[in-house]
Design a protein around this motif. Structure first.
Motif, short mmCIF file in Angstrom:
data_model
loop_
_atom_site.label_atom_id
_atom_site.label_comp_id
_atom_site.label_asym_id
_atom_site.label_seq_id
_atom_site.Cartn_x
_atom_site.Cartn_y
_atom_site.Cartn_z
N ALA A 36 14.44 -18.48 7.48
CA ALA A 36 14.88 -19.77 8.04
C ALA A 36 16.06 -19.60 8.97
N GLY A 37 16.77 -18.51 8.88
CA GLY A 37 17.92 -18.27 9.75
C GLY A 37 18.83 -17.21 9.19
N HIS A 38 19.24 -16.26 10.06
CA HIS A 38 20.11 -15.17 9.62
C HIS A 38 20.96 -14.69 10.79
N VAL A 39 21.92 -13.85 10.50
CA VAL A 39 22.74 -13.27 11.55
C VAL A 39 21.83 -12.48 12.49
N PRO A 40 21.92 -12.70 13.79
CA PRO A 40 21.04 -11.98 14.71
C PRO A 40 21.11 -10.47 14.51
N GLY A 41 19.94 -9.86 14.42
CA GLY A 41 19.87 -8.42 14.25
C GLY A 41 19.93 -7.95 12.82
N ALA A 42 20.15 -8.86 11.87
CA ALA A 42 20.27 -8.45 10.47
C ALA A 42 18.91 -8.10 9.88
N HIS A 43 18.88 -7.03 9.11
CA HIS A 43 17.68 -6.63 8.37
C HIS A 43 17.73 -7.25 6.98
N PHE A 44 16.61 -7.74 6.48
CA PHE A 44 16.58 -8.28 5.14
C PHE A 44 16.44 -7.15 4.13
N VAL A 45 17.20 -7.26 3.02
CA VAL A 45 17.14 -6.31 1.92
C VAL A 45 16.83 -7.08 0.65
N ASP A 46 15.82 -6.68 -0.08
CA ASP A 46 15.42 -7.38 -1.29
C ASP A 46 16.13 -6.80 -2.50
N LEU A 47 16.90 -7.62 -3.19
CA LEU A 47 17.68 -7.13 -4.32
C LEU A 47 16.78 -6.62 -5.44
N ASP A 48 15.72 -7.34 -5.74
CA ASP A 48 14.89 -6.98 -6.89
C ASP A 48 14.09 -5.70 -6.68
N THR A 49 13.70 -5.41 -5.43
CA THR A 49 12.83 -4.25 -5.20
C THR A 49 13.52 -3.09 -4.49
N GLU A 50 14.63 -3.34 -3.78
CA GLU A 50 15.29 -2.28 -3.03
C GLU A 50 16.69 -1.96 -3.55
N LEU A 51 17.31 -2.91 -4.22
CA LEU A 51 18.65 -2.70 -4.74
C LEU A 51 18.65 -2.60 -6.26
N ALA A 52 17.47 -2.55 -6.85
CA ALA A 52 17.33 -2.40 -8.30
C ALA A 52 16.00 -1.74 -8.60
N GLY A 53 15.97 -1.05 -9.73
CA GLY A 53 14.72 -0.49 -10.21
C GLY A 53 14.00 -1.49 -11.08
N PRO A 54 12.82 -1.16 -11.57
CA PRO A 54 12.07 -2.06 -12.44
C PRO A 54 12.84 -2.35 -13.72
N PRO A 55 12.81 -3.56 -14.22
CA PRO A 55 13.50 -3.88 -15.48
C PRO A 55 12.88 -3.15 -16.65
N GLY A 56 13.72 -2.87 -17.64
CA GLY A 56 13.23 -2.14 -18.81
C GLY A 56 14.38 -1.74 -19.70
N GLU A 57 14.31 -0.53 -20.25
CA GLU A 57 15.36 -0.07 -21.15
C GLU A 57 16.71 0.03 -20.47
N GLY A 58 16.71 0.18 -19.15
CA GLY A 58 17.96 0.25 -18.41
C GLY A 58 18.54 -1.09 -18.03
#
Length: 272
Positions: A36-58
């Motif tokens: 819907a709108g972001h800083v021009p040139g900014a790349h989107f980073v997904d917290l759940d899939t790129e900044l975290a691993g799969p949920p589990g024992e960790g």
């Protein structure tokens, strides 16, 4: 260099890689806000899939695998000498996690846009709905550039120093628990809700005010200090606020969601 950057400073910066880490714990997905709108040139980073691993024992948001971060760095063109700015919608909770992960994996120069996209717009910054094309770099993520805590390390700091719990008081006390199967906190921890690190507009409090806040809790650097939360996201924000205040602390990445995976670990309740 400050770990924060203002909207005016970002507008005047050149050759900066900008990442949008907008994320909502309870939804809607951050990608919708980015589109819907972001800083021009900014790349989107997904917290759940790129900044975290799969949920589990960790826990619910363990650290991602190095290969995942390597792919993120390469598609956004980040290399060893890059200047990186990360932001989210306003209060920098997700942006702080993004900075933490990038620095843990070897990216040295990462700053958070203070006040996020809301501050950018308030300063007259333009918004774009166009996603930049992927670019390439040869950067390889290598873990270990930041010290982190495991459950044993967190317990040790709680007993010998100051372990700050960044969650809301009612979750710390065990009065409510909307996310995890067990309510309460690590025995000996001190509640310091991360919402108290920022003003109403999402910008961090001045460094002196943050120093006073943490010093009143015993976190003045004179004894071991660590931070945790529910799943390691807002704990990164707590660590960032402490860094602004001049105190470097490790984060217990697994946080409460990992702590409770072992039924032998003690659980405390109450606000004291």
């Amino acid at each position: 260099m400050s770990p924060l950057i203002t909207a005016a400073e970002l507008r005047d910066a050149s050759a900066v890689v900008v990442l949008d880490a907008t994320w909502n714990l309870m939804g809607p997905p951050g990608r919708e806000a980015y589109d819907a709108g972001h800083v021009p040139g900014a790349h989107f980073v997904d917290l759940d899939t790129e900044l975290a691993g799969p949920p589990g024992e960790g826990g619910r948001h363990p650290l991602p695998d190095a290969s995942v971060v390597t792919e993120l760095l390469r598609r956004t063109g980040i290399d060893a000498g890059s200047e990186v700015v990360v932001y989210d919608a306003a209060n920098s909770m997700a942006a702080a996690r993004a900075r933490f992960v990038l620095r843990y994996y070897g990216v040295e120069n990462v700053r958070v846009l203070d006040g996020g996209f809301a501050a950018w717009k308030a300063a007259g910054g333009e918004a774009s709905t166009t996603a930049p094309a992927d670019v390439e770099s040869a950067f390889e993520a290598v873990p270990g550039s930041l010290r982190v805590l495991d459950a044993e390390g967190a317990a040790e700091i709680a007993s010998q120093g100051v372990l700050l719990d960044a969650r809301a008081p009612e979750r710390f006390a065990g009065e409510v628990e909307p996310m995890d199967k067990v309510a309460g906190h690590i025995p000996g921890a001190v509640n310091a809700p991360t919402t108290g690190n920022v003003s109403a507009d999402g910008r961090f409090l001045p460094a002196e005010e943050l120093r006073e806040r943490f010093a009143a809790l015993g976190a003045d650097g004179s004894q071991p200090v660590g931070a945790y939360c529910g799943s390691g996201v807002t704990a990164a924000h707590e660590a960032l606020a402490l860094e602004v205040a001049g105190v470097e602390v490790p984060v217990y990445v697994g946080s409460w969601s990992e702590w409770i995976t072992d039924p032998n670990r003690p659980v405390a309740t109450g606000r004291d």
